[in-house]
Write a protein that holds these residues in place. Structure first.
Motif, PDB file in Angstrom:
ATOM      1  N   LEU A   7     -23.787  59.210  23.965  1.00 28.56           N
ATOM      2  CA  LEU A   7     -24.670  58.834  22.873  1.00 28.56           C
ATOM      3  C   LEU A   7     -24.819  59.957  21.871  1.00 28.56           C
ATOM      4  O   LEU A   7     -25.014  61.100  22.229  1.00 28.56           O
ATOM      5  N   PHE A  12     -20.231  56.835  19.407  1.00 31.14           N
ATOM      6  CA  PHE A  12     -20.245  56.236  20.737  1.00 31.14           C
ATOM      7  C   PHE A  12     -18.868  56.421  21.352  1.00 31.14           C
ATOM      8  O   PHE A  12     -17.856  56.282  20.686  1.00 31.14           O
ATOM      9  N   TYR A  41     -19.456  48.319  17.542  1.00 31.11           N
ATOM     10  CA  TYR A  41     -20.290  47.744  18.599  1.00 31.11           C
ATOM     11  C   TYR A  41     -19.448  47.486  19.834  1.00 31.11           C
ATOM     12  O   TYR A  41     -18.231  47.277  19.751  1.00 31.11           O
ATOM     13  N   VAL A 184     -29.011  45.594  18.329  1.00 34.57           N
ATOM     14  CA  VAL A 184     -28.706  45.585  19.768  1.00 34.57           C
ATOM     15  C   VAL A 184     -29.544  44.539  20.487  1.00 34.57           C
ATOM     16  O   VAL A 184     -29.039  43.744  21.297  1.00 34.57           O
ATOM     17  N   GLU A 202     -24.152  47.873  22.876  1.00 37.31           N
ATOM     18  CA  GLU A 202     -24.264  49.152  22.178  1.00 37.31           C
ATOM     19  C   GLU A 202     -23.812  49.007  20.737  1.00 37.31           C
ATOM     20  O   GLU A 202     -22.817  48.344  20.463  1.00 37.31           O
ATOM     21  N   ASP A 206     -26.864  53.332  19.875  1.00 40.72           N
ATOM     22  CA  ASP A 206     -28.086  52.713  20.371  1.00 40.72           C
ATOM     23  C   ASP A 206     -27.691  51.601  21.325  1.00 40.72           C
ATOM     24  O   ASP A 206     -26.746  50.847  21.040  1.00 40.72           O
ATOM     25  N   LEU A 207     -28.407  51.454  22.439  1.00 39.75           N
ATOM     26  CA  LEU A 207     -27.956  50.473  23.428  1.00 39.75           C
ATOM     27  C   LEU A 207     -29.095  49.872  24.228  1.00 39.75           C
ATOM     28  O   LEU A 207     -30.217  50.372  24.252  1.00 39.75           O
ATOM     29  N   ILE A 221     -25.318  56.450  31.658  1.00 37.23           N
ATOM     30  CA  ILE A 221     -25.234  56.752  30.233  1.00 37.23           C
ATOM     31  C   ILE A 221     -25.199  58.264  30.034  1.00 37.23           C
ATOM     32  O   ILE A 221     -26.064  58.985  30.524  1.00 37.23           O
TER      33      ILE A 221
END
Length: 340
Positions: A7, A12, A41, A184, A202, A206-207, A221
């Motif tokens: 992150l 990502f 994404y 998300v 994700e 951000d997830l 993560i």
């Protein structure tokens, strides 16, 4: 550790997908990826033995993202937020989704000593970190004062019964620090509507994760190392049924006269942050709040941020510079409890 993402703000990276392949679960694991909101994404969903129509799920994901893109982007003159920004001081009726987002933005703004602020766009642009690109120079005091006159979420915006009014005609709402998290959550809702209980969504770092990964364990993560130019994992946390976001100041900055200026602007001063906190990661009930709070916590810095995190029972981990080359980590009580 299968499916470990790294992150950082607007980045990502899947570090390990080998475990998924080794499990030979092609019929069980559904993966979707693409571009949205100027970033990438990723969706990983476990069917759990259910008969899931892949094409229908892909269409539902696309529809959710399209709806968010109709609402949020400042660069699109036809988006809902652009129409609100163009309305001057007239009251504007918001869609239910945008009204909910703004209510949450106001709550985080109030609880963060005003450090989360969706009107900070003029200051971001002034310091050269907006859509127009870097100017790599320090603005004059007068220009900072002029930009600050257009900002101050609680001062220039009034949200009441689903309508929003600006008290300053030139003020604008700028949503990157909460919009991706909101996206998300919208995609997560679409995935859940297919009866899928274990998944990860994700967007740009951000997830939200639900249930477990393909190994039957919580989603692992990775928090990125706060070193400019590096793409390595600093630490790994387990996340299940929570949103998560990380904000960092180590990728987007400029230097002038020997001073480093970060893209993270403190709206209460109109200037980039100067404390030693370089990264703040937040776990909370959804990705939208994690997105907003990670920004707020980075602007606040570890000392005041930790006080607010404890008062709000927020799960936060801070990474601070410690000497010339080192870093140290500080966790809130809630964060430590979730990782125990």
């Amino acid at each position: 550790m299968s499916g470990i993402p790294t992150l950082s703000r607007r980045s990502f990276l899947i570090l390990s997908t080998a475990a998924l392949a080794a499990c030979n679960l092609e019929d069980e694991v559904l993966k979707f990826t693409g571009m949205t909101m100027g970033t990438q994404y990723n969706v990983v969903a476990l069917k759990g033995g259910k008969a899931v129509d892949r094409a229908a799920l892909a269409a539902a994901i696309d529809t959710a993202l399209a709806q968010v893109n109709d609402e949020m982007p400042n660069w699109d003159a036809t988006s809902e937020i652009s129409r609100v920004n163009a309305a001057g001081t007239e009251a504007v009726r918001l869609s239910p989704a945008l009204a909910d987002l703004m209510e949450n933005a106001n709550a985080v703004h109030a609880a963060s000593d005003g450090r989360f602020d969706v009107t900070v766009g003029p200051l971001i642009d002034l310091w050269g970190f907006g859509a127009a690109g870097s100017t790599a120079h320090v603005p004059e005091e007068g220009a900072i004062a002029e930009a600050r006159a257009l900002t101050g979420q609680s001062r220039v915006l009034t949200l009441e019964n689903g309508t929003l009014r600006k008290s300053v005609a030139g003020a604008e709402i700028y949503l990157p620090a909460i919009g991706k998290g909101h996206g998300v959550d919208r995609v997560a809702t679409a995935v859940r509507s297919f009866g899928i209980e274990n998944f990860m969504v994700e967007i740009g770092g951000d997830l939200y994760t639900a249930g477990h990964n393909a190994d039957g364990t919580p989603w692992h993560i990775g928090i990125e190392s706060p070193v400019a130019g590096a793409r390595s994992v600093y630490s790994v946390v387990d996340v299940s049924n929570l949103g998560m976001a990380t904000s960092g100041d180590y990728r987007n900055y400029f230097e002038a006269d020997g001073t480093r200026y970060s893209h993270i602007i403190d709206p209460t001063t109109g200037r980039p942050i100067t404390h030693n906190t370089v990264s703040a990661s937040v776990l909370t009930e959804n990705a939208m709040l994690a997105d907003a709070w990670s920004t707020a916590m980075l602007v606040l810095g570890r000392d005041r941020g930790l006080e607010i995190a404890e008062a709000q029972n927020l799960a936060v981990v801070f990474i601070d510079r410690d000497g010339a080359e080192g870093y140290k980590t500080t966790e809130s009580s809630r964060f430590s409890a979730l990782q125990a």
